[in-house]
Design a protein around this motif. Structure first.
Motif, PDB file in Angstrom:
ATOM      1  N   GLY A   4       0.817  -1.202   0.000  1.00 26.81           N
ATOM      2  CA  GLY A   4       0.000   0.000   0.000  1.00 26.81           C
ATOM      3  C   GLY A   4       0.854   1.256   0.000  1.00 26.81           C
ATOM      4  O   GLY A   4       2.072   1.220  -0.186  1.00 26.81           O
ATOM      5  N   ARG A 148       3.627   3.043   6.966  1.00 32.91           N
ATOM      6  CA  ARG A 148       2.396   2.552   6.334  1.00 32.91           C
ATOM      7  C   ARG A 148       1.260   3.565   6.518  1.00 32.91           C
ATOM      8  O   ARG A 148       0.975   4.011   7.622  1.00 32.91           O
ATOM      9  CB  ARG A 148       2.002   1.199   6.915  1.00 32.91           C
ATOM     10  CG  ARG A 148       3.079   0.120   6.743  1.00 32.91           C
ATOM     11  CD  ARG A 148       3.435  -0.097   5.270  1.00 32.91           C
ATOM     12  NE  ARG A 148       4.589  -0.965   5.108  1.00 32.91           N
ATOM     13  CZ  ARG A 148       4.519  -2.290   5.008  1.00 32.91           C
ATOM     14  NH1 ARG A 148       3.350  -2.905   5.108  1.00 32.91           N
ATOM     15  NH2 ARG A 148       5.616  -3.001   4.828  1.00 32.91           N
ATOM     16  N   ASP A 150      -1.980   3.160   5.887  1.00 33.73           N
ATOM     17  CA  ASP A 150      -3.324   2.644   6.152  1.00 33.73           C
ATOM     18  C   ASP A 150      -3.348   1.680   7.338  1.00 33.73           C
ATOM     19  O   ASP A 150      -3.992   0.636   7.289  1.00 33.73           O
ATOM     20  CB  ASP A 150      -3.887   1.966   4.898  1.00 33.73           C
ATOM     21  CG  ASP A 150      -5.403   1.842   4.945  1.00 33.73           C
ATOM     22  OD1 ASP A 150      -6.045   2.686   5.599  1.00 33.73           O
ATOM     23  OD2 ASP A 150      -5.942   0.896   4.327  1.00 33.73           O
ATOM     24  N   ARG A 179     -11.978   0.263  15.664  1.00 35.62           N
ATOM     25  CA  ARG A 179     -11.454  -0.354  14.443  1.00 35.62           C
ATOM     26  C   ARG A 179     -12.486  -0.262  13.320  1.00 35.62           C
ATOM     27  O   ARG A 179     -12.158   0.028  12.165  1.00 35.62           O
ATOM     28  CB  ARG A 179     -11.077  -1.812  14.701  1.00 35.62           C
ATOM     29  CG  ARG A 179     -10.333  -2.483  13.548  1.00 35.62           C
ATOM     30  CD  ARG A 179      -9.986  -3.923  13.873  1.00 35.62           C
ATOM     31  NE  ARG A 179      -9.078  -4.025  15.001  1.00 35.62           N
ATOM     32  CZ  ARG A 179      -7.759  -3.890  14.920  1.00 35.62           C
ATOM     33  NH1 ARG A 179      -7.198  -3.612  13.754  1.00 35.62           N
ATOM     34  NH2 ARG A 179      -7.002  -4.018  15.979  1.00 35.62           N
ATOM     35  N   GLU A 183     -12.437   2.080   9.556  1.00 33.93           N
ATOM     36  CA  GLU A 183     -12.528   1.545   8.192  1.00 33.93           C
ATOM     37  C   GLU A 183     -12.938   2.625   7.194  1.00 33.93           C
ATOM     38  O   GLU A 183     -12.533   2.600   6.028  1.00 33.93           O
ATOM     39  CB  GLU A 183     -13.510   0.374   8.160  1.00 33.93           C
ATOM     40  CG  GLU A 183     -12.986  -0.880   8.860  1.00 33.93           C
ATOM     41  CD  GLU A 183     -14.006  -1.999   8.902  1.00 33.93           C
ATOM     42  OE1 GLU A 183     -15.105  -1.820   8.330  1.00 33.93           O
ATOM     43  OE2 GLU A 183     -13.702  -3.042   9.500  1.00 33.93           O
ATOM     44  N   TRP A 185     -11.881   5.530   7.148  1.00 34.65           N
ATOM     45  CA  TRP A 185     -10.746   6.414   6.913  1.00 34.65           C
ATOM     46  C   TRP A 185      -9.669   5.778   6.034  1.00 34.65           C
ATOM     47  O   TRP A 185      -8.636   6.394   5.770  1.00 34.65           O
ATOM     48  CB  TRP A 185     -10.143   6.850   8.250  1.00 34.65           C
ATOM     49  CG  TRP A 185     -11.157   7.468   9.163  1.00 34.65           C
ATOM     50  CD1 TRP A 185     -12.232   8.240   8.797  1.00 34.65           C
ATOM     51  CD2 TRP A 185     -11.209   7.365  10.586  1.00 34.65           C
ATOM     52  NE1 TRP A 185     -12.943   8.622   9.893  1.00 34.65           N
ATOM     53  CE2 TRP A 185     -12.346   8.102  11.017  1.00 34.65           C
ATOM     54  CE3 TRP A 185     -10.415   6.724  11.549  1.00 34.65           C
ATOM     55  CZ2 TRP A 185     -12.698   8.201  12.360  1.00 34.65           C
ATOM     56  CZ3 TRP A 185     -10.765   6.838  12.890  1.00 34.65           C
ATOM     57  CH2 TRP A 185     -11.892   7.565  13.288  1.00 34.65           C
ATOM     58  N   SER A 186      -9.904   4.552   5.594  1.00 32.43           N
ATOM     59  CA  SER A 186      -8.977   3.896   4.666  1.00 32.43           C
ATOM     60  C   SER A 186      -9.069   4.599   3.309  1.00 32.43           C
ATOM     61  O   SER A 186     -10.173   4.980   2.880  1.00 32.43           O
ATOM     62  CB  SER A 186      -9.373   2.419   4.534  1.00 32.43           C
ATOM     63  OG  SER A 186      -8.505   1.743   3.664  1.00 32.43           O
ATOM     64  N   PRO A 187      -7.962   4.849   2.627  1.00 29.05           N
ATOM     65  CA  PRO A 187      -6.609   4.296   2.791  1.00 29.05           C
ATOM     66  C   PRO A 187      -5.634   5.184   3.571  1.00 29.05           C
ATOM     67  O   PRO A 187      -4.417   5.048   3.408  1.00 29.05           O
ATOM     68  CB  PRO A 187      -6.138   4.172   1.338  1.00 29.05           C
ATOM     69  CG  PRO A 187      -6.737   5.399   0.675  1.00 29.05           C
ATOM     70  CD  PRO A 187      -8.079   5.600   1.351  1.00 29.05           C
ATOM     71  N   TRP A 188      -6.156   6.064   4.419  1.00 33.87           N
ATOM     72  CA  TRP A 188      -5.294   6.993   5.150  1.00 33.87           C
ATOM     73  C   TRP A 188      -5.505   6.870   6.664  1.00 33.87           C
ATOM     74  O   TRP A 188      -5.529   7.868   7.380  1.00 33.87           O
ATOM     75  CB  TRP A 188      -5.574   8.435   4.708  1.00 33.87           C
ATOM     76  CG  TRP A 188      -5.132   8.753   3.315  1.00 33.87           C
ATOM     77  CD1 TRP A 188      -5.894   8.891   2.206  1.00 33.87           C
ATOM     78  CD2 TRP A 188      -3.775   8.974   2.882  1.00 33.87           C
ATOM     79  NE1 TRP A 188      -5.142   9.194   1.108  1.00 33.87           N
ATOM     80  CE2 TRP A 188      -3.817   9.249   1.496  1.00 33.87           C
ATOM     81  CE3 TRP A 188      -2.540   8.965   3.528  1.00 33.87           C
ATOM     82  CZ2 TRP A 188      -2.682   9.511   0.753  1.00 33.87           C
ATOM     83  CZ3 TRP A 188      -1.410   9.233   2.783  1.00 33.87           C
ATOM     84  CH2 TRP A 188      -1.480   9.501   1.416  1.00 33.87           C
ATOM     85  N   ARG A 189      -5.639   5.655   7.147  1.00 31.29           N
ATOM     86  CA  ARG A 189      -5.943   5.488   8.569  1.00 31.29           C
ATOM     87  C   ARG A 189      -4.821   5.982   9.486  1.00 31.29           C
ATOM     88  O   ARG A 189      -5.093   6.464  10.587  1.00 31.29           O
ATOM     89  CB  ARG A 189      -6.282   4.020   8.873  1.00 31.29           C
ATOM     90  CG  ARG A 189      -7.701   3.656   8.472  1.00 31.29           C
ATOM     91  CD  ARG A 189      -8.035   2.209   8.716  1.00 31.29           C
ATOM     92  NE  ARG A 189      -7.436   1.346   7.710  1.00 31.29           N
ATOM     93  CZ  ARG A 189      -7.714   0.053   7.580  1.00 31.29           C
ATOM     94  NH1 ARG A 189      -8.556  -0.540   8.426  1.00 31.29           N
ATOM     95  NH2 ARG A 189      -7.157  -0.662   6.621  1.00 31.29           N
ATOM     96  N   SER A 190      -3.587   5.878   9.057  1.00 29.31           N
ATOM     97  CA  SER A 190      -2.513   6.361   9.935  1.00 29.31           C
ATOM     98  C   SER A 190      -2.493   7.888  10.000  1.00 29.31           C
ATOM     99  O   SER A 190      -2.053   8.466  11.000  1.00 29.31           O
ATOM    100  CB  SER A 190      -1.141   5.817   9.500  1.00 29.31           C
ATOM    101  OG  SER A 190      -0.673   6.470   8.352  1.00 29.31           O
TER     102      SER A 190
END
Length: 211
Positions: A4, A148, A150, A179, A183, A185-190
């Protein structure tokens, strides 16, 4: 599966923040209060994980002091840990439990370079096989040592509390609930995690002033 998106600089964090603000008005409001987000990238490898183990359940100041003694004593790499007896590890400030964890990490013989090229879930699975490394430590490593974009750490109490305040929740969301929230906020969860950590500092600072 691919690894990713990898965060390599502030531009990546800004891109993620813009995407999240467009998708979630609460995160947009949080960003208005926090301002620019920190990059927070750090090295990868054995020393980073050992330092995380040392930091468990002690203050930041205590962890820094212990780690400085370990580095000075040559105990920041697998060879140093392998060669050290209990007295040497105790002398730098490690508890019996952390001695065991340090040795488990040294004996795990992790291929840290290989972790850079595998999917995040494989990274987390591999690391949590080592005694003393839980999901939170593995997720933080994937986020900040491997960059990473995500990965999220739903067990983090500050993230839980920030989500409670920001989304006006009646209670602090537990690991599973947060958690599931993340979901979206994916692909920027971090990057979402960075927003929530920054917002937590702002929100708790305000609370302290009002108290």
């Amino acid at each position: 599966m691919s690894v990713g998106r990898i965060i390599v600089g502030d531009d990546c964090v800004r891109e993620g923040a813009v995407w999240l603000a467009e998708c979630d008005e609460r995160l947009a409001a949080a960003l208005d209060e926090t301002g620019p987000l920190p990059l927070r990238l750090r090295p990868d490898g054995f020393a980073q994980l050992l330092s995380a183990i040392v930091s468990q359940q002690v203050s930041v100041a205590s962890a820094s002091a212990i780690w400085a003694r370990m580095e000075e004593a040559g105990l920041a790499d697998p060879a140093g840990i392998h060669a050290a007896d209990d007295d040497a590890l105790r002398a730098v400030g490690l508890s019996r439990q952390k001695m065991r964890y340090a040795r488990a990490l040294a004996e795990a013989d992790i291929d840290y370079a290989a972790l850079r090229t595998v999917p995040s879930q494989e990274v987390i699975t591999a690391l949590t096989q080592v005694s003393g490394i839980g999901a939170w430590t593995a997720e933080i490593y994937a986020m900040f040592s491997l960059g990473r974009a995500d990965v999220f750490a739903p067990g983090d109490l500050a993230l839980q509390e920030a989500a409670r305040i920001l989304y006006d929740l009646p209670d602090r969301p537990k690991d599973r609930a947060l958690r599931e929230m993340a979901e979206a906020w994916s692909p920027w969860r971090s990057v979402a995690a960075r927003i929530l950590w920054a917002y937590y500092r702002v929100a708790t600072s305000k609370k302290g002033i009002s108290d």
